[in-house]
Scaffold this motif. Structure first.
Motif, PDB file in Angstrom:
ATOM      1  N   PHE A  62       0.830  -1.204   0.000  1.00 21.91           N
ATOM      2  CA  PHE A  62       0.000   0.000   0.000  1.00 21.91           C
ATOM      3  C   PHE A  62       0.869   1.261   0.000  1.00 21.91           C
ATOM      4  N   LEU A  63       1.936   1.246   0.787  1.00 21.11           N
ATOM      5  CA  LEU A  63       2.843   2.402   0.792  1.00 21.11           C
ATOM      6  C   LEU A  63       3.479   2.626  -0.573  1.00 21.11           C
ATOM      7  N   SER A  64       3.848   1.544  -1.239  1.00 23.15           N
ATOM      8  CA  SER A  64       4.534   1.667  -2.533  1.00 23.15           C
ATOM      9  C   SER A  64       3.653   2.296  -3.609  1.00 23.15           C
ATOM     10  N   VAL A  65       2.334   2.227  -3.420  1.00 19.48           N
ATOM     11  CA  VAL A  65       1.424   2.837  -4.391  1.00 19.48           C
ATOM     12  C   VAL A  65       0.742   4.081  -3.812  1.00 19.48           C
ATOM     13  N   LYS A  66       1.385   4.645  -2.793  1.00 11.18           N
ATOM     14  CA  LYS A  66       0.950   5.915  -2.195  1.00 11.18           C
ATOM     15  C   LYS A  66      -0.454   5.850  -1.601  1.00 11.18           C
ATOM     16  N   LYS A  67      -0.698   4.801  -0.814  1.00 11.11           N
ATOM     17  CA  LYS A  67      -1.967   4.661  -0.087  1.00 11.11           C
ATOM     18  C   LYS A  67      -1.664   4.576   1.410  1.00 11.11           C
ATOM     19  N   PRO A  68      -1.303   5.713   2.012  1.00 16.84           N
ATOM     20  CA  PRO A  68      -0.891   5.682   3.421  1.00 16.84           C
ATOM     21  C   PRO A  68      -2.004   5.288   4.390  1.00 16.84           C
ATOM     22  N   THR A  69      -3.239   5.625   4.098  1.00 17.26           N
ATOM     23  CA  THR A  69      -4.336   5.262   4.994  1.00 17.26           C
ATOM     24  C   THR A  69      -4.494   3.749   5.059  1.00 17.26           C
ATOM     25  N   GLU A  70      -4.425   3.107   3.898  1.00 14.72           N
ATOM     26  CA  GLU A  70      -4.543   1.659   3.834  1.00 14.72           C
ATOM     27  C   GLU A  70      -3.321   0.996   4.471  1.00 14.72           C
ATOM     28  N   ALA A  71      -2.142   1.588   4.243  1.00 17.33           N
ATOM     29  CA  ALA A  71      -0.911   1.063   4.847  1.00 17.33           C
ATOM     30  C   ALA A  71      -1.008   1.122   6.364  1.00 17.33           C
ATOM     31  N   LEU A  72      -1.492   2.231   6.884  1.00 17.31           N
ATOM     32  CA  LEU A  72      -1.633   2.381   8.333  1.00 17.31           C
ATOM     33  C   LEU A  72      -2.587   1.327   8.892  1.00 17.31           C
ATOM     34  N   ALA A  73      -3.698   1.096   8.223  1.00 11.83           N
ATOM     35  CA  ALA A  73      -4.648   0.084   8.690  1.00 11.83           C
ATOM     36  C   ALA A  73      -4.000  -1.302   8.710  1.00 11.83           C
ATOM     37  N   ALA A  74      -3.244  -1.622   7.670  1.00  7.67           N
ATOM     38  CA  ALA A  74      -2.587  -2.935   7.608  1.00  7.67           C
ATOM     39  C   ALA A  74      -1.510  -3.061   8.674  1.00  7.67           C
ATOM     40  N   PHE A  75      -0.695  -2.024   8.852  1.00  9.82           N
ATOM     41  CA  PHE A  75       0.346  -2.064   9.880  1.00  9.82           C
ATOM     42  C   PHE A  75      -0.267  -2.150  11.282  1.00  9.82           C
ATOM     43  N   ASN A  76      -1.360  -1.425  11.502  1.00  7.74           N
ATOM     44  CA  ASN A  76      -2.040  -1.501  12.802  1.00  7.74           C
ATOM     45  C   ASN A  76      -2.567  -2.903  13.059  1.00  7.74           C
ATOM     46  N   LYS A  77      -3.101  -3.544  12.023  1.00  2.75           N
ATOM     47  CA  LYS A  77      -3.604  -4.904  12.168  1.00  2.75           C
ATOM     48  C   LYS A  77      -2.452  -5.855  12.477  1.00  2.75           C
ATOM     49  N   ALA A  78      -1.315  -5.687  11.804  1.00  3.10           N
ATOM     50  CA  ALA A  78      -0.141  -6.527  12.083  1.00  3.10           C
ATOM     51  C   ALA A  78       0.292  -6.353  13.533  1.00  3.10           C
ATOM     52  N   SER A  79       0.299  -5.119  14.007  1.00  3.40           N
ATOM     53  CA  SER A  79       0.700  -4.850  15.388  1.00  3.40           C
ATOM     54  C   SER A  79      -0.292  -5.464  16.373  1.00  3.40           C
ATOM     55  N   GLU A  80      -1.566  -5.381  16.064  1.00  9.67           N
ATOM     56  CA  GLU A  80      -2.597  -5.961  16.928  1.00  9.67           C
ATOM     57  C   GLU A  80      -2.406  -7.477  17.053  1.00  9.67           C
ATOM     58  N   VAL A  81      -2.109  -8.122  15.937  1.00 10.22           N
ATOM     59  CA  VAL A  81      -1.915  -9.575  15.943  1.00 10.22           C
ATOM     60  C   VAL A  81      -0.603  -9.944  16.627  1.00 10.22           C
ATOM     61  N   ARG A  82       0.452  -9.137  16.382  1.00  4.38           N
ATOM     62  CA  ARG A  82       1.787  -9.422  16.915  1.00  4.38           C
ATOM     63  C   ARG A  82       1.810  -9.300  18.426  1.00  4.38           C
ATOM     64  N   GLY A  83       1.119  -8.305  18.939  1.00  2.00           N
ATOM     65  CA  GLY A  83       1.116  -8.112  20.385  1.00  2.00           C
ATOM     66  C   GLY A  83       2.134  -7.077  20.816  1.00  2.00           C
ATOM     67  N   SER A  84       3.118  -7.474  21.587  1.00  3.87           N
ATOM     68  CA  SER A  84       3.983  -6.527  22.295  1.00  3.87           C
ATOM     69  C   SER A  84       5.227  -6.060  21.552  1.00  3.87           C
ATOM     70  N   HIS A  85       5.392  -6.372  20.310  1.00  2.00           N
ATOM     71  CA  HIS A  85       6.604  -5.959  19.580  1.00  2.00           C
ATOM     72  C   HIS A  85       6.432  -4.552  19.000  1.00  2.00           C
ATOM     73  N   SER A  86       6.460  -3.574  19.841  1.00  3.08           N
ATOM     74  CA  SER A  86       6.167  -2.207  19.421  1.00  3.08           C
ATOM     75  C   SER A  86       7.251  -1.596  18.545  1.00  3.08           C
ATOM     76  N   ALA A  87       8.470  -2.106  18.597  1.00  4.52           N
ATOM     77  CA  ALA A  87       9.544  -1.547  17.757  1.00  4.52           C
ATOM     78  C   ALA A  87       9.231  -1.734  16.279  1.00  4.52           C
ATOM     79  N   ALA A  88       8.720  -2.891  15.904  1.00  3.18           N
ATOM     80  CA  ALA A  88       8.360  -3.134  14.508  1.00  3.18           C
ATOM     81  C   ALA A  88       7.234  -2.203  14.085  1.00  3.18           C
ATOM     82  N   HIS A  89       6.267  -2.006  14.966  1.00  2.00           N
ATOM     83  CA  HIS A  89       5.158  -1.111  14.643  1.00  2.00           C
ATOM     84  C   HIS A  89       5.658   0.329  14.520  1.00  2.00           C
TER      85      HIS A  89
END
Length: 86
Positions: free
Chosen positions: A50-77
Motif C-alpha cells: 500500500f505504501l509503494s502505491v501511495k496509499k498511506p491510509t490503507e498502509a496504516l490500517a494494515a500495519f495496525n492490524k499486524a501490530s494488533e496480531v503481533r502483540g507486544s513488539h512495538s519496535a516493529a510497529h
C-alpha cells in the motif's frame, strides 16, 4: 504479482477488507486462520505494498492490524509508522 504493485494493492485491499470486516463478518475465525496463515507477515506485506502505491491510509490500517496480531513488539510497529510519516 510479478512486480505490479498497483495490481497487488488492489488484490490485497480485497483480502484485507474480507478478513477484517466484522459487521457482518464475511468469514468466521477458523476460515480467517485458513486464509491468513501468517497474519503478521501478510499484514506487514500489505502495508508495504500500500505504501509503494501511495496509499498511506490503507498502509496504516494494515500495519495496525499486524501490530494488533503481533502483540507486544512495538519496535516493529514504530518502524512501520515511521515509514508512513517520513
Amino acid at each position: 504479482l510479478g512486480g505490479n504493485n498497483q495490481k497487488a494493492a488492489e488484490c490485497y485491499q480485497l483480502v484485507f477488507d474480507a478478513v477484517t470486516k466484522t459487521d457482518p463478518a464475511l468469514f468466521n475465525a477458523q476460515q480467517i486462520q485458513e486464509i491468513v496463515v501468517d497474519p503478521v507477515a501478510l499484514f506487514e506485506e500489505m502495508g508495504e505494498v500500500f505504501l509503494s502505491v501511495k496509499k498511506p491510509t490503507e498502509a496504516l490500517a494494515a500495519f495496525n492490524k499486524a501490530s494488533e496480531v503481533r502483540g507486544s513488539h512495538s519496535a516493529a510497529h514504530a518502524y512501520n509508522l515511521a515509514q508512513i510519516f517520513r
